[in-house]
Design a protein around this motif. Sequence first.
Motif, PDB file in Angstrom:
ATOM      1  N   SER A  86      18.901  36.210   0.793  1.00  0.00           N
ATOM      2  CA  SER A  86      18.176  35.697   1.949  1.00  0.00           C
ATOM      3  C   SER A  86      16.731  35.313   1.662  1.00  0.00           C
ATOM      4  N   ASP A  87      16.090  35.921   0.639  1.00  0.00           N
ATOM      5  CA  ASP A  87      14.685  35.613   0.381  1.00  0.00           C
ATOM      6  C   ASP A  87      14.363  35.794  -1.094  1.00  0.00           C
ATOM      7  N   GLU A  88      13.076  35.676  -1.427  1.00  0.00           N
ATOM      8  CA  GLU A  88      12.662  35.697  -2.821  1.00  0.00           C
ATOM      9  C   GLU A  88      12.828  37.066  -3.478  1.00  0.00           C
ATOM     10  N   ARG A  89      13.008  38.120  -2.688  1.00  0.00           N
ATOM     11  CA  ARG A  89      13.223  39.449  -3.249  1.00  0.00           C
ATOM     12  C   ARG A  89      14.686  39.701  -3.579  1.00  0.00           C
ATOM     13  N   SER A  90      15.552  38.827  -3.131  1.00  0.00           N
ATOM     14  CA  SER A  90      16.989  39.031  -3.281  1.00  0.00           C
ATOM     15  C   SER A  90      17.419  38.966  -4.739  1.00  0.00           C
ATOM     16  N   PRO A  91      18.514  39.644  -5.088  1.00  0.00           N
ATOM     17  CA  PRO A  91      19.020  39.590  -6.462  1.00  0.00           C
ATOM     18  C   PRO A  91      19.634  38.254  -6.838  1.00  0.00           C
ATOM     19  N   HIS A  92      19.833  37.371  -5.850  1.00  0.00           N
ATOM     20  CA  HIS A  92      20.370  36.032  -6.106  1.00  0.00           C
ATOM     21  C   HIS A  92      19.460  34.999  -5.449  1.00  0.00           C
ATOM     22  N   PRO A  93      19.493  33.748  -5.910  1.00  0.00           N
ATOM     23  CA  PRO A  93      18.614  32.722  -5.329  1.00  0.00           C
ATOM     24  C   PRO A  93      18.817  32.608  -3.820  1.00  0.00           C
ATOM     25  N   PRO A  94      17.728  32.427  -3.063  1.00  0.00           N
ATOM     26  CA  PRO A  94      17.845  32.318  -1.606  1.00  0.00           C
ATOM     27  C   PRO A  94      18.785  31.199  -1.182  1.00  0.00           C
ATOM     28  N   ASP A  95      19.546  31.467  -0.139  1.00  0.00           N
ATOM     29  CA  ASP A  95      20.491  30.504   0.407  1.00  0.00           C
ATOM     30  C   ASP A  95      20.243  30.415   1.909  1.00  0.00           C
ATOM     31  N   GLU A  96      20.000  29.223   2.406  1.00  0.00           N
ATOM     32  CA  GLU A  96      19.640  29.056   3.810  1.00  0.00           C
ATOM     33  C   GLU A  96      20.755  29.459   4.763  1.00  0.00           C
ATOM     34  N   ARG A  97      21.972  29.599   4.273  1.00  0.00           N
ATOM     35  CA  ARG A  97      23.093  29.996   5.134  1.00  0.00           C
ATOM     36  C   ARG A  97      23.107  31.498   5.414  1.00  0.00           C
ATOM     37  N   ALA A  98      22.339  32.266   4.648  1.00  0.00           N
ATOM     38  CA  ALA A  98      22.402  33.725   4.741  1.00  0.00           C
ATOM     39  C   ALA A  98      21.963  34.238   6.109  1.00  0.00           C
ATOM     40  N   SER A  99      20.903  33.657   6.659  1.00  0.00           N
ATOM     41  CA  SER A  99      20.394  34.165   7.936  1.00  0.00           C
ATOM     42  C   SER A  99      21.429  34.012   9.049  1.00  0.00           C
ATOM     43  N   GLY A 100      22.161  32.906   9.053  1.00  0.00           N
ATOM     44  CA  GLY A 100      23.179  32.692  10.064  1.00  0.00           C
ATOM     45  C   GLY A 100      24.321  33.682   9.953  1.00  0.00           C
ATOM     46  N   LEU A 101      24.726  33.983   8.721  1.00  0.00           N
ATOM     47  CA  LEU A 101      25.819  34.934   8.533  1.00  0.00           C
ATOM     48  C   LEU A 101      25.382  36.340   8.912  1.00  0.00           C
ATOM     49  N   ASP A 102      24.171  36.710   8.533  1.00  0.00           N
ATOM     50  CA  ASP A 102      23.671  38.029   8.936  1.00  0.00           C
ATOM     51  C   ASP A 102      23.572  38.148  10.448  1.00  0.00           C
ATOM     52  N   GLU A 103      23.161  37.072  11.104  1.00  0.00           N
ATOM     53  CA  GLU A 103      23.060  37.099  12.559  1.00  0.00           C
ATOM     54  C   GLU A 103      24.445  37.259  13.191  1.00  0.00           C
ATOM     55  N   GLN A 104      25.455  36.625  12.617  1.00  0.00           N
ATOM     56  CA  GLN A 104      26.818  36.767  13.129  1.00  0.00           C
ATOM     57  C   GLN A 104      27.283  38.219  13.024  1.00  0.00           C
ATOM     58  N   ILE A 105      27.010  38.848  11.887  1.00  0.00           N
ATOM     59  CA  ILE A 105      27.411  40.242  11.693  1.00  0.00           C
ATOM     60  C   ILE A 105      26.600  41.156  12.602  1.00  0.00           C
ATOM     61  N   ARG A 106      25.299  40.927  12.659  1.00  0.00           N
ATOM     62  CA  ARG A 106      24.410  41.755  13.492  1.00  0.00           C
ATOM     63  C   ARG A 106      24.844  41.715  14.959  1.00  0.00           C
ATOM     64  N   THR A 107      25.076  40.524  15.481  1.00  0.00           N
ATOM     65  CA  THR A 107      25.465  40.378  16.878  1.00  0.00           C
ATOM     66  C   THR A 107      26.823  41.014  17.144  1.00  0.00           C
ATOM     67  N   ALA A 108      27.761  40.813  16.220  1.00  0.00           N
ATOM     68  CA  ALA A 108      29.093  41.386  16.398  1.00  0.00           C
ATOM     69  C   ALA A 108      29.046  42.908  16.452  1.00  0.00           C
ATOM     70  N   LEU A 109      28.235  43.517  15.584  1.00  0.00           N
ATOM     71  CA  LEU A 109      28.146  44.973  15.568  1.00  0.00           C
ATOM     72  C   LEU A 109      27.439  45.497  16.814  1.00  0.00           C
ATOM     73  N   ALA A 110      26.415  44.801  17.265  1.00  0.00           N
ATOM     74  CA  ALA A 110      25.668  45.252  18.429  1.00  0.00           C
ATOM     75  C   ALA A 110      26.483  45.136  19.711  1.00  0.00           C
ATOM     76  N   GLU A 111      27.318  44.114  19.790  1.00  0.00           N
ATOM     77  CA  GLU A 111      28.024  43.813  21.038  1.00  0.00           C
ATOM     78  C   GLU A 111      29.517  44.126  20.999  1.00  0.00           C
ATOM     79  N   VAL A 112      29.990  44.781  19.921  1.00  0.00           N
ATOM     80  CA  VAL A 112      31.419  45.043  19.745  1.00  0.00           C
ATOM     81  C   VAL A 112      32.192  43.739  19.930  1.00  0.00           C
ATOM     82  N   ASP A 113      31.737  42.697  19.255  1.00  0.00           N
ATOM     83  CA  ASP A 113      32.363  41.375  19.332  1.00  0.00           C
ATOM     84  C   ASP A 113      33.384  41.257  18.201  1.00  0.00           C
TER      85      ASP A 113
END
Length: 215
Positions: free
Chosen positions: A127-154
């Motif tokens: 997701s960013d410059e500290r990551s073990p792999h080069p940053p990928d702009e798609r990462a934030s969207g995938l994390d948001e999908q997981i975050r929302t699903a866990l928070a809302e039991v989606d």
Amino acid sequence: MRADAETARLRGACSRAVSSLTECAAEWVAVGVDRTGPVVLGPATAGTFEGFGVDVRVTLGGTAAPDPELPLPALITGLLREQAGARSAPVHLLAPDTPAEESRRLGESLAAESVGLLVLADGTNCSDERSPHPPDERASGLDEQIRTALAEVDTAQLQALDPQLCAELGVEGRAALQVLPGVVAASGGTWRGELLYSATPYGVSYHVAIWTRQP
């Protein structure tokens, strides 16, 4: 110092989550993902973090000699089990390429057991410059999908996680997350989610949540 404080927050959230789990059930079943899967590790299994630089020995509930090659999800399960005081915690390790429907079927079968369920899975690792792999702009969207699903039991959002995208962005535990829709569907009732932590220390995203079936 910020990084140390952040990882302390993560550890605190994990401790709170497993303490809550033990309040509901003294016996656990854990689900994770590893290349050695599919395999079930029984409560007699033990291991050590020596391969990660410290000889901390853990067990899933028994007194066996430690396996120096025990996969990380099982090691973490053993550590959390001991911290929270659960009696035992056998671990189901799924293969990384496990289809979503196979994960869902496992969840349906686990729902019939009177145990607490511990699911272990990372977020993205690019997701960013500290990551073990080069940053990928798609990462934030995938994390948001997981975050929302866990928070809302989606469960629909979890079921819809794309295996290829998850593999490319480092969500190695995708198959473990997709066990949850099967548990909820087979258990029925109303579920409540509580997101305890969601952040990206050291460039790897972690999400900690508690799901509770309401009376």
